[in-house]
Structure formats: structure tokens, C-alpha cells
Design an enzyme around this catalytic site. Structure first.
Site, PDB file in Angstrom:
ATOM      1  N   ARG A 129      25.573 -55.363  15.445  1.00  0.00           N
ATOM      2  CA  ARG A 129      25.695 -54.107  15.078  1.00  0.00           C
ATOM      3  C   ARG A 129      24.615 -53.443  14.584  1.00  0.00           C
ATOM      4  NH1 ARG A 129      24.856 -48.251  13.945  1.00  0.00           N
ATOM      5  NH2 ARG A 129      26.636 -48.849  12.291  1.00  0.00           N
ATOM      6  N   ASP A 130      24.563 -52.933  13.980  1.00  0.00           N
ATOM      7  CA  ASP A 130      24.400 -52.064  12.527  1.00  0.00           C
ATOM      8  C   ASP A 130      22.146 -53.151  13.136  1.00  0.00           C
ATOM      9  OD1 ASP A 130      23.133 -50.029  11.351  1.00  0.00           O
ATOM     10  OD2 ASP A 130      24.354 -49.887   9.927  1.00  0.00           O
ATOM     11  N   HIS A 133      29.348 -48.632   2.455  1.00  0.00           N
ATOM     12  CA  HIS A 133      27.894 -48.534   3.544  1.00  0.00           C
ATOM     13  C   HIS A 133      26.199 -48.629   2.936  1.00  0.00           C
ATOM     14  CE1 HIS A 133      26.186 -50.105   7.665  1.00  0.00           C
ATOM     15  NE2 HIS A 133      25.674 -48.977   6.894  1.00  0.00           N
ATOM     16  N   CYS A 172      18.204 -47.549  10.658  1.00  0.00           N
ATOM     17  CA  CYS A 172      18.712 -46.454  12.260  1.00  0.00           C
ATOM     18  C   CYS A 172      17.321 -45.920  12.667  1.00  0.00           C
ATOM     19  CB  CYS A 172      18.962 -45.560  10.554  1.00  0.00           C
ATOM     20  SG  CYS A 172      19.656 -44.000  11.951  1.00  0.00           S
ATOM     21  N   ASN A 176      20.800 -53.352   6.151  1.00  0.00           N
ATOM     22  CA  ASN A 176      22.156 -53.438   5.185  1.00  0.00           C
ATOM     23  C   ASN A 176      21.816 -54.138   3.506  1.00  0.00           C
ATOM     24  OD1 ASN A 176      24.014 -51.612   7.528  1.00  0.00           O
ATOM     25  ND2 ASN A 176      22.977 -52.579   8.757  1.00  0.00           N
TER      26      ASN A 176
END
Length: 310
Positions: free
Chosen positions: A15-16, A207, A240, A249
Site C-alpha cells: 500500500r504505502d 512508522h 506520500c 519507508n
């Protein structure tokens, strides 16, 4: 708090990680990515976000991805939701866990979610109540906890305030997120300590993004501060769409290497994680940020020691 000896890894790559890719990623590839992550031992995986597909087109196939995943009692498929409509989609698709997010500043929250931070907290309370009624696990992330690209520094008191308000929705866990990668270890130690003091007994998750190369150091600080759960992304994919210059990440395989050398168990196979990171690198057609993809593990960690040259 006492440093953890066992840390749960939440894999956020599907996802991210993939939401920020420029090339279209088919649902079949996302499903294979998730299945490879599960085979490596990852048991909590953020698989999709149920958001407006016009704003995040890479996540437009969320229902298709969920429908194709095998159901397992030992694996949690996590869906990100930002409003009640998103939650209803996630619940209908069969998500067994949902995550919500609220940003520390109205500027960032408005860009990401189309409402103020207070508006997102109101939505969270509604979503959390619906999730509890449906038997779906619900957690929330305090995003941009260490800084905002639009408003600058974020006071720790603001993060604590939002965490207290979020806790009113009875999440099983609260994540503290460095969404744009501006934090440093001393800030992590301080902030996790403040939130833990304000919410004793609450499970805290970290996170971290690696925008300024402090992600792994911050993860270490979070563990030393007592965090029991960390997010990471295979290969270090991510970013993002609504934050300028935000990068990926922390890489799952790099995190596993660090934790393993510290004597902290995760239940995830390092070799399999590296192999999966190398595989996804081929699929996205670009070099991923992870370091173990390039260097491999050190002998004695994840692979047998190399034989001596004759």
C-alpha cells in the site's frame, strides 16, 4: 520503557510502497507481492487503501486485490481508510483490520483528506465504533508527528493531544509516524515516552520514512523506547503523494538485519525478505532504496558463512 526483545513488523509495501509508483501496478502483481511477503513470514500486511481513486489511482483496485488474496487465520490484511465511505468499502471487501490516520496540522490533513484534523478525528470515532460492531480490528496513526512540510515544526504536546483524543475511539494500537522523514532519534525517544506516559498500556507502533537517512536510527530509538511494532516496506518503496520530496519507508530487509543483529526476534525470514525485495525491484523497473538488496546479509545472519577461498 524497557526495550523490546520481540518486535512485530507491519509490511506496508503493497500500500504505502506502491501508491507512489509512477507506473501502473496490476492487481495480479500486487497479490503476488503480498503472497511473497506472507511466505517470508510477514503476518500483518497493509494491502490497500480505500480512498478516492482519482486522488490515488494506484489503489483503485483495492477490492480486486482483497478478493484475490487467500484467507488465512494467521495473517491480517490491513486496509487504510480515511472516512466512513472508505471503511464501508474495506469492510465489504473483507478487511480484518483497518487503519485510520490523522495529521498533526490542518494544512497537511486538508491536502491528504479534505478536512481538518478535528474532522478526521470525528470520522475516526464513527469508523472505530462501526469497526468494533463488525468485529474488525481498528488502529490509528498520528501522521506528520515530527514535522509538517507546510507548517514546519510540530510540538510534541500536539501529538500527545491528538493521541489522547484518538484513544477515545478505543484503538488496539496507535502509531506515531514520521511521514516526511524529518525526525531524529532523540525526538523519537522523547515523543514515544510522552505518548506512553499519557496513555499507559497503549500499544505504540513506529512508522518512519527515510527521507533524510534517519529512518533506521529512528526505528532503533523507538524499540529502545519500548515500541513493540514497526512499519516497514520491502525494498524501501514508498512516499506520500501529497508531501513534497517525501521518500520511501524504511526497508523491511534492512530493518530485519538490524533487529536480528541486536538479538530481537521478528519471525520473518531475512533471506526471503531480501529475495522479495529484489523481485519487486524488477517489477517496478527501478533501483529500490534498500541496502541489503545490494549488499546482502552478513555471514551468520540469515545465510551460512561463506567458504574460505582455496
Amino acid at each position: 520503557m524497557r526495550a523490546a526483545r520481540n518486535v512485530e513488523i507491519v509490511e506496508v509495501g503493497p500500500r504505502d510502497g506502491l501508491q507512489n509508483e509512477a507506473v501502473a501496478i496490476p492487481a495480479s502483481l500486487k497479490v503476488e507481492f503480498i503472497n511473497r511477503a506472507v511466505a517470508a513470514g510477514l503476518k500483518r500486511i497493509e494491502v490497500a487503501s480505500f480512498v478516492n481513486p482519482r486522488r490515488v489511482p494506484q489503489m483503485a483496485d483495492a477490492e480486486q486485490v482483497l478478493a484475490a488474496l487467500p484467507r488465512r487465520n494467521d495473517v491480517q490484511y490491513v486496509g487504510l481508510v480515511l472516512n466512513r465511505a472508505g471503511f464501508d468499502r474495506a469492510a465489504a471487501a473483507g478487511c480484518c483490520e483497518i487503519g485510520m490516520a490523522v495529521f498533526t496540522t490542518d494544512s497537511f490533513n486538508q491536502r491528504n483528506q479534505g478536512t481538518t484534523s478535528a474532522g478526521s478525528l470525528r470520522a475516526w470515532r464513527d469508523i472505530s465504533a462501526a469497526a468494533h460492531a463488525a468485529g474488525i480490528r481498528a488502529q490509528i496513526t498520528i501522521s506528520a508527528a515530527f514535522g509538517c512540510p507546510f507548517e514546519g515544526e510540530v510540538p510534541p504536546s500536539r501529538v500527545v493531544e491528538l493521541a489522547r483524543e484518538a484513544a477515545e475511539g478505543a484503538p488496539f494500537e496507535i502509531a506515531i509516524a514520521d511521514t516526511i522523514g524529518v525526525g531524529v532519534p532523540s525526538q523519537v525517544t522523547d515523543l514515544f515516552g510522552r505518548v506512553a506516559e499519557a496513555l499507559p498500556g497503549m500499544t505504540l507502533r513506529g512508522h518512519f520514512h527515510n527521507t533524510r537517512n534517519t529512518g533506521l536510527a529512528n526505528a532503533y530509538a523507538a524499540v529502545e523506547a519500548g515500541a513493540r511494532v514497526l512499519d516497514s516496506s520491502l525494498g524501501g518503496l514508498g512516499g506520500c503523494p501529497f508531501a513534497p520530496a517525501a521518500t520511501g519507508n524504511i526497508p523491511t530487509e534492512d530493518l530485519l538485519y538490524m533487529l536480528g543483529r541486536m538479538g530481537i526476534t521478528t519471525g520473518v525470514d531475512l533471506d526471503a525478505a531480501i529475495a522479495t525485495a529484489r523481485w519487486i525491484e524488477q517489477q517496478v523497473g527501478r533501483t529500490v532504496p534498500g541496502m541489503l538488496v545490494k549488499a546482502g546479509p552478513f555471514p551468520g545472519v540469515g545465510v551460512p558463512a561463506a567458504r574460505s577461498a582455496p
